[in-house]
Every structure is written in structure tokens, then in C-alpha cells.
Design a protein around this motif. Structure first.
Motif, PDB file in Angstrom:
ATOM      1  N   VAL A 135       0.855  -1.178   0.000  1.00 44.85           N
ATOM      2  CA  VAL A 135       0.000   0.000   0.000  1.00 44.85           C
ATOM      3  C   VAL A 135       0.893   1.229   0.000  1.00 44.85           C
ATOM      4  O   VAL A 135       1.721   1.394   0.902  1.00 44.85           O
ATOM      5  N   ALA A 136       0.728   2.065  -1.009  1.00 39.96           N
ATOM      6  CA  ALA A 136       1.559   3.264  -1.108  1.00 39.96           C
ATOM      7  C   ALA A 136       0.959   4.382  -0.278  1.00 39.96           C
ATOM      8  O   ALA A 136      -0.198   4.329   0.145  1.00 39.96           O
ATOM      9  N   LYS A 137       1.750   5.386  -0.039  1.00 37.84           N
ATOM     10  CA  LYS A 137       1.296   6.566   0.683  1.00 37.84           C
ATOM     11  C   LYS A 137       0.114   7.191  -0.046  1.00 37.84           C
ATOM     12  O   LYS A 137       0.157   7.358  -1.265  1.00 37.84           O
ATOM     13  N   GLY A 138      -0.936   7.515   0.672  1.00 39.43           N
ATOM     14  CA  GLY A 138      -2.090   8.161   0.058  1.00 39.43           C
ATOM     15  C   GLY A 138      -3.047   7.207  -0.631  1.00 39.43           C
ATOM     16  O   GLY A 138      -4.103   7.609  -1.094  1.00 39.43           O
ATOM     17  N   GLU A 139      -2.686   5.958  -0.688  1.00 43.22           N
ATOM     18  CA  GLU A 139      -3.511   4.990  -1.390  1.00 43.22           C
ATOM     19  C   GLU A 139      -4.586   4.417  -0.467  1.00 43.22           C
ATOM     20  O   GLU A 139      -4.364   4.260   0.728  1.00 43.22           O
ATOM     21  N   VAL A 140      -5.747   4.154  -1.043  1.00 42.86           N
ATOM     22  CA  VAL A 140      -6.809   3.501  -0.288  1.00 42.86           C
ATOM     23  C   VAL A 140      -7.006   2.122  -0.878  1.00 42.86           C
ATOM     24  O   VAL A 140      -7.251   1.986  -2.067  1.00 42.86           O
ATOM     25  N   VAL A 141      -6.859   1.117  -0.070  1.00 39.67           N
ATOM     26  CA  VAL A 141      -6.974  -0.255  -0.555  1.00 39.67           C
ATOM     27  C   VAL A 141      -8.079  -0.960   0.193  1.00 39.67           C
ATOM     28  O   VAL A 141      -8.162  -0.859   1.417  1.00 39.67           O
ATOM     29  N   ALA A 142      -8.949  -1.624  -0.532  1.00 39.14           N
ATOM     30  CA  ALA A 142      -9.974  -2.428   0.121  1.00 39.14           C
ATOM     31  C   ALA A 142      -9.605  -3.889   0.003  1.00 39.14           C
ATOM     32  O   ALA A 142      -9.249  -4.368  -1.070  1.00 39.14           O
ATOM     33  N   VAL A 143      -9.670  -4.572   1.103  1.00 40.29           N
ATOM     34  CA  VAL A 143      -9.432  -6.014   1.091  1.00 40.29           C
ATOM     35  C   VAL A 143     -10.796  -6.672   1.153  1.00 40.29           C
ATOM     36  O   VAL A 143     -11.594  -6.382   2.035  1.00 40.29           O
ATOM     37  N   ILE A 144     -11.069  -7.518   0.186  1.00 42.42           N
ATOM     38  CA  ILE A 144     -12.392  -8.113   0.164  1.00 42.42           C
ATOM     39  C   ILE A 144     -12.304  -9.623   0.247  1.00 42.42           C
ATOM     40  O   ILE A 144     -11.332 -10.232  -0.192  1.00 42.42           O
ATOM     41  N   GLY A 145     -13.296 -10.213   0.870  1.00 43.22           N
ATOM     42  CA  GLY A 145     -13.290 -11.660   1.017  1.00 43.22           C
ATOM     43  C   GLY A 145     -14.483 -12.084   1.831  1.00 43.22           C
ATOM     44  O   GLY A 145     -15.024 -11.300   2.603  1.00 43.22           O
ATOM     45  N   ARG A 146     -14.864 -13.329   1.669  1.00 43.50           N
ATOM     46  CA  ARG A 146     -16.065 -13.767   2.371  1.00 43.50           C
ATOM     47  C   ARG A 146     -15.827 -13.876   3.873  1.00 43.50           C
ATOM     48  O   ARG A 146     -14.687 -13.849   4.333  1.00 43.50           O
ATOM     49  N   SER A 147     -16.925 -13.989   4.588  1.00 41.81           N
ATOM     50  CA  SER A 147     -16.851 -14.052   6.041  1.00 41.81           C
ATOM     51  C   SER A 147     -15.962 -15.212   6.492  1.00 41.81           C
ATOM     52  O   SER A 147     -16.074 -16.318   5.983  1.00 41.81           O
ATOM     53  N   GLY A 148     -15.078 -14.920   7.399  1.00 43.56           N
ATOM     54  CA  GLY A 148     -14.192 -15.959   7.921  1.00 43.56           C
ATOM     55  C   GLY A 148     -12.969 -16.199   7.062  1.00 43.56           C
ATOM     56  O   GLY A 148     -12.177 -17.105   7.316  1.00 43.56           O
ATOM     57  N   SER A 149     -12.792 -15.364   6.023  1.00 40.58           N
ATOM     58  CA  SER A 149     -11.663 -15.598   5.114  1.00 40.58           C
ATOM     59  C   SER A 149     -10.357 -15.033   5.666  1.00 40.58           C
ATOM     60  O   SER A 149      -9.292 -15.347   5.150  1.00 40.58           O
ATOM     61  N   GLY A 150     -10.431 -14.172   6.687  1.00 45.93           N
ATOM     62  CA  GLY A 150      -9.190 -13.705   7.302  1.00 45.93           C
ATOM     63  C   GLY A 150      -8.904 -12.231   7.123  1.00 45.93           C
ATOM     64  O   GLY A 150      -7.776 -11.786   7.319  1.00 45.93           O
ATOM     65  N   LYS A 151      -9.946 -11.447   6.801  1.00 45.05           N
ATOM     66  CA  LYS A 151      -9.723 -10.005   6.606  1.00 45.05           C
ATOM     67  C   LYS A 151      -9.341  -9.342   7.925  1.00 45.05           C
ATOM     68  O   LYS A 151      -8.350  -8.601   7.997  1.00 45.05           O
TER      69      LYS A 151
END
Ligand SMILES: Nc1ncnc2c1ncn2[C@@H]1O[C@H](COP(=O)(O)OP(=O)(O)OP(=O)(O)O)[C@@H](O)[C@H]1O
Ligand SMILES: [Mg+2]
Lengths: 216, 216
Positions: free
Chosen positions: B26-42
Motif C-alpha cells: 500500500v503506497a502513501k495516500g492509497e486507499v486499498v480495500a481487502v475483500i473476502g467472504r466471512s471468515g476468510s481472514g480479513k
């Protein structure tokens, strides 16, 4: 010379109850200071420290208070440390009380959800800041009723100090009974004085418990 | 170089593998969404980034600091890494204002007045200034979540981790809060940058946002 059990004697008993209260207060402070350290040591991340403190608590809880009184009062002089009854009683009751308060408070501390520690740690707080600002303030609510319960036990248990000659309420009762040959009247009075000291605390503890239940 | 650099990490709870060979930058100023189903480890991934969970393999670096190096001062690191938990984890015994000002005061050593000013400002950004003196139990879920966001923002971290950032918000508020987060990131870009963290399980769905905000 035999005298009768008069209102003067009752006054003396009430006066002696001050020493019961003084010993209770001293023992409670000693127990609280040491107990807090024990409770925190019991939840510390350092395993050997936890084991050491657990061992101390099990030993103290697994032995009679009276024996501790004797060990300290008669044992320390053998090691060349002179102790008066007051000091011996203060030490013995603090040792005994610290083990109980340590366990009560440890229970209160671990009843706070792990997520509260995590939230505080995630804000950069140190272990001691987490304890001081987040964990201890929340566990006080939980700890108060059993702590007051302990205090009531402590008031009654200070009567054991009579066995090493400390003139508190029970010892004064023994002396008065010996002088008047009216043990029944004397000890009934003694019981009443203990009751007057303990009952309000018991009621207070009950009402605190009720309040906490409602708040939950 | 990435502000947050995750290299081939693996994480398991006992014998349960949760993250396998996950890499993410993740770079400076960047917005990253981590997506995954429930229980996947987010949630687990986010908790690894601020060192709440140990990892079994790989490296995590935040602003050049190795998270899993025993020599790293996690306290210092966490002051720069804000996290908003899935369950918010507000401090129930403290008012909204105290929740927000505590860490700036005791960790950053801000004066009470300065900390209160910051609290007002961050609460304004999440649209909750009028709740300054409320207690968490008096707030709705969405309001609690916004206070949790404000609490993290008040530390002015370099990195913000949001777990299920909009789960407790209605659609209207979701937009508002996302705007706050984007403003925080200082990118001016609408929407985040979705990223597949090469998760062991598939079936990814929008859920957690891993956001990075510029130092104000
Ligand atoms: N403390 C823990 N001990 C053991 N297993 C855990 C622990 N925390 C999470 N897990 C397990 O790890 C896996 C990932 O959990 P995690 O909370 O990271 O999922 P998630 O992607 O955040 O799910 P959700 O969208 O439901 O929040 C799950 O199978 C969960 O059961
Ligand atoms: Mg989760």
C-alpha cells in the motif's frame, strides 16, 4: 476481686473495638497494596512470575490464618527479629488478605474483555497505561462487592489476634469475662459490637451487587 | 517504497491456517480495500499489520519498520497505525470525548485543552459533535463506529486500518464516512483501489477497507 458487668465495661469493650477497627484498617491497606501487586503479577505475560505468585496464593489460602499468626509472632523472634503483637498481627493479616484480594481482583481484571486491552494497545498505550486507564477502572465495579465481603470477613477474623495477646475487642472481652465471671453477658455484648460493625458493610455489599446486576 | 509492505505472510491460529502466502503493498495516500467472504481472514490480516497477531512466515513492514521483529517497539509503531475494529471496542467507562482524548493525552502528551480541540475537530468530521459528552452505551451502532473512527483519527496516524468500515452504517452515512476516509487519505480520488490479497479461499466480496491516510 469479683465485680459485676456494668456499663463501664461496655464502654471499655466499645473502646477496644477501636483497635479491632484499627487492625482491620491496617490489615486492609496491607492486603490491598500487596493484593494489587499479586493480581497484576498473576496476569502478567511473564510466566515464572505468574507461577511464583500462584504458588504463594495457594500456600496462603491452604493454611489457617491462626497458624500464620503464630508462625510470625513466635517464629520471627527465633530468627532474631523482635515483633510485638500489633506488628505480628498486621503482617499476618496482610499476608492472608493479600492472597484473597489478589484472587478477587485477578478475577475482576480478567473479566474485562481482551478486546479492551487490544483497543488500548492499538492506540499506542503501554501495558501500565492500559491497566491504569482502561482495565482497572472497569474492573473496580466488578471487584467492589466481593471486596466489601472480604472486609467483613477481615473484621471478624481480627478476633484471632486475641490469641497472641493483642487487646482488641475479643481480647478485651476475655479480660472482662475473667474479671466479672459473666462470660455469657460479656460475649453477647462483644458479638453485638461485631455485628454493629459488620452489618452495615454486608448491607452495602448487597446493595452494590444489586446495582451492578441492574446495570448489566 | 510501499508504506505498508506485506511480503508472503502466513498466519494460522493453532492448526487452522488462515492466511497463506499473502502479499500486499500500500503506497502513501492509497486507499486499498481487502475483500473476502466471512471468515476468510480479513480481520486477521489487519490485526497482523499492527502486531496484535503474530505471523508464522513472511514479513510486514510499516513505514520501514518490521512489525514482527522482536526489537521493534510495537507501542511506537501502533501510534502511527490506527485501527477501527469490527466491533469498535470503545471504552464503555469513558465518555465520547474521553475515548478520543485519552491516547492523545497519555501517549502523545497533548494538553487536555489541545486534545479536546482535536476531539471536537475529528467528531465534526464524522458528524457527531453533539455527542461529545455522551457515553458509548447511549449511542447507536453506527454512531459508535464513527466515534471509533474519530478516536483513531485523533492520533493522526500514518496508516489507518478499517475493519468492516461501513458495516454498521446506513447507505446515506456510508457515503459520508467514506468521504471522511477519502479526505483523510488526501488522494482526492473517488473510491478505493480494490486489491486481491491472494487469499487462500476465493469468493471475494467487498467487506473490509484497508485505508491509508496522509499525515494531516
Ligand atoms: N483468535 C482466534 N483464534 C482462533 N481462530 C480464529 C481467531 N480469530 C479468528 N479465527 C478464525 O480465523 C478465520 C478468519 O477470521 P477473521 O476474523 O479474520 O475473518 P474475517 O474475514 O474478518 O470474517 P468476517 O467478514 O466475518 O469478519 C476464521 O475461520 C476464524 O474462525
Ligand atoms: Mg472480520
Amino acid at each position: 476481686m469479683i465485680r459485676t458487668f456494668s456499663s463501664i465495661d461496655v464502654m471499655y469493650l466499645v473502646a477496644a473495638a477501636r483497635w479491632t477497627l484499627a487492625l482491620t484498617a491496617t490489615a486492609f491497606c496491607g492486603s490491598a497494596l500487596l493484593g494489587l501487586v499479586l493480581a497484576i503479577a498473576r496476569i502478567s505475560p511473564i510466566a515464572p512470575l505468574r507461577w511464583l505468585v500462584a504458588a504463594y496464593i495457594y500456600v496462603v489460602q491452604g493454611t489457617p490464618l491462626l497458624v500464620w499468626l503464630f508462625v510470625i509472632f513466635f517464629g520471627l523472634p527465633l530468627l532474631g527479629v523482635s515483633v510485638n503483637p500489633w506488628l505480628a498481627a498486621a503482617i499476618a493479616f496482610s499476608v492472608y488478605g493479600s492472597a484473597f484480594l489478589g484472587e478477587i481482583w485477578r478475577g475482576a481484571l480478567i473479566s474485562i474483555a481482551r478486546t479492551q486491552w487490544e483497543a488500548a494497545a492499538s492506540l499506542g498505550m503501554s501495558m501500565s497505561q492500559q491497566l491504569r486507564y482502561i482495565i482497572i477502572p472497569q474492573s473496580v465495579r466488578i471487584a467492589i462487592p466481593p471486596t466489601v465481603g472480604f472486609l467483613v470477613q477481615l473484621i471478624k477474623n481480627t478476633s484471632l489476634a486475641a490469641t497472641i495477646g493483642l487487646v482488641e475487642l475479643t481480647r478485651e472481652g476475655q479480660l472482662t469475662a475473667a474479671g466479672t465471671y459473666m462470660p455469657f453477658a460479656v460475649f453477647t455484648t462483644v458479638a453485638c459490637i461485631y455485628f454493629v460493625m459488620c452489618f452495615p458493610l454486608t448491607q452495602w455489599s448487597r446493595s452494590l451487587e444489586r446495582k451492578l446486576d441492574v446495570a448489566r | 517504497m510501499s508504506l505498508v509492505d506485506i511480503q508472503a505472510i502466513s498466519k494460522s491460529y493453532g492448526s487452522l491456517p488462515v492466511l497463506k502466502d499473502v502479499s500486499l503493498g500500500v503506497a502513501k495516500g492509497e486507499v486499498v480495500a481487502v475483500i473476502g467472504r466471512s471468515g476468510s481472514g480479513k480481520s486477521t490480516l489487519l490485526r497482523c499489520i499492527n502486531g496484535l497477531e503474530p505471523i508464522q512466515a513472511g514479513t510486514i513492514t510499516v513505514d520501514g519498520v518490521r512489525v514482527n521483529d522482536p526489537k521493534t517497539d510495537l507501542r511506537k509503531l501502533r501510534q502511527e497505525v490506527g485501527i477501527v475494529f469490527q466491533s469498535f471496542n470503545l471504552f464503555p467507562h469513558l465518555s465520547v470525548c474521553e475515548n478520543i482524548t485519552l491516547a492523545p493525552r497519555v501517549v502523545r502528551k497533548q494538553s487536555p485543552d489541545a486534545a479536546r480541540e482535536v476531539a471536537r475537530e475529528v467528531l465534526h468530521r464524522v458528524g457527531l459533535e453533539e455527542k461529545l459528552d455522551a457515553y458509548p452505551s447511549q449511542l447507536s451502532g453506527g454512531q459508535q463506529q464513527r466515534v471509533a473512527i474519530a478516536r483513531s483519527l485523533a492520533m493522526r496516524p500514518k496508516v489507518m486500518l478499517f475493519d468492516e468500515v461501513t458495516s454498521a452504517l446506513d447507505p446515506e452515512l456510508t457515503g459520508e464516512v467514506l468521504k471522511v476516509l477519502e479526505a483523510g487519505a488526501g488522494s482526492g480520488r473517488p473510491g478505493g483501489h480494490d486489491h486481491d490479497p491472494r487469499h487462500p479461499r476465493d469468493g471475494l466480496r467487498a467487506s473490509v477497507r484497508l485505508a491509508r491516510r496522509l499525515h494531516a
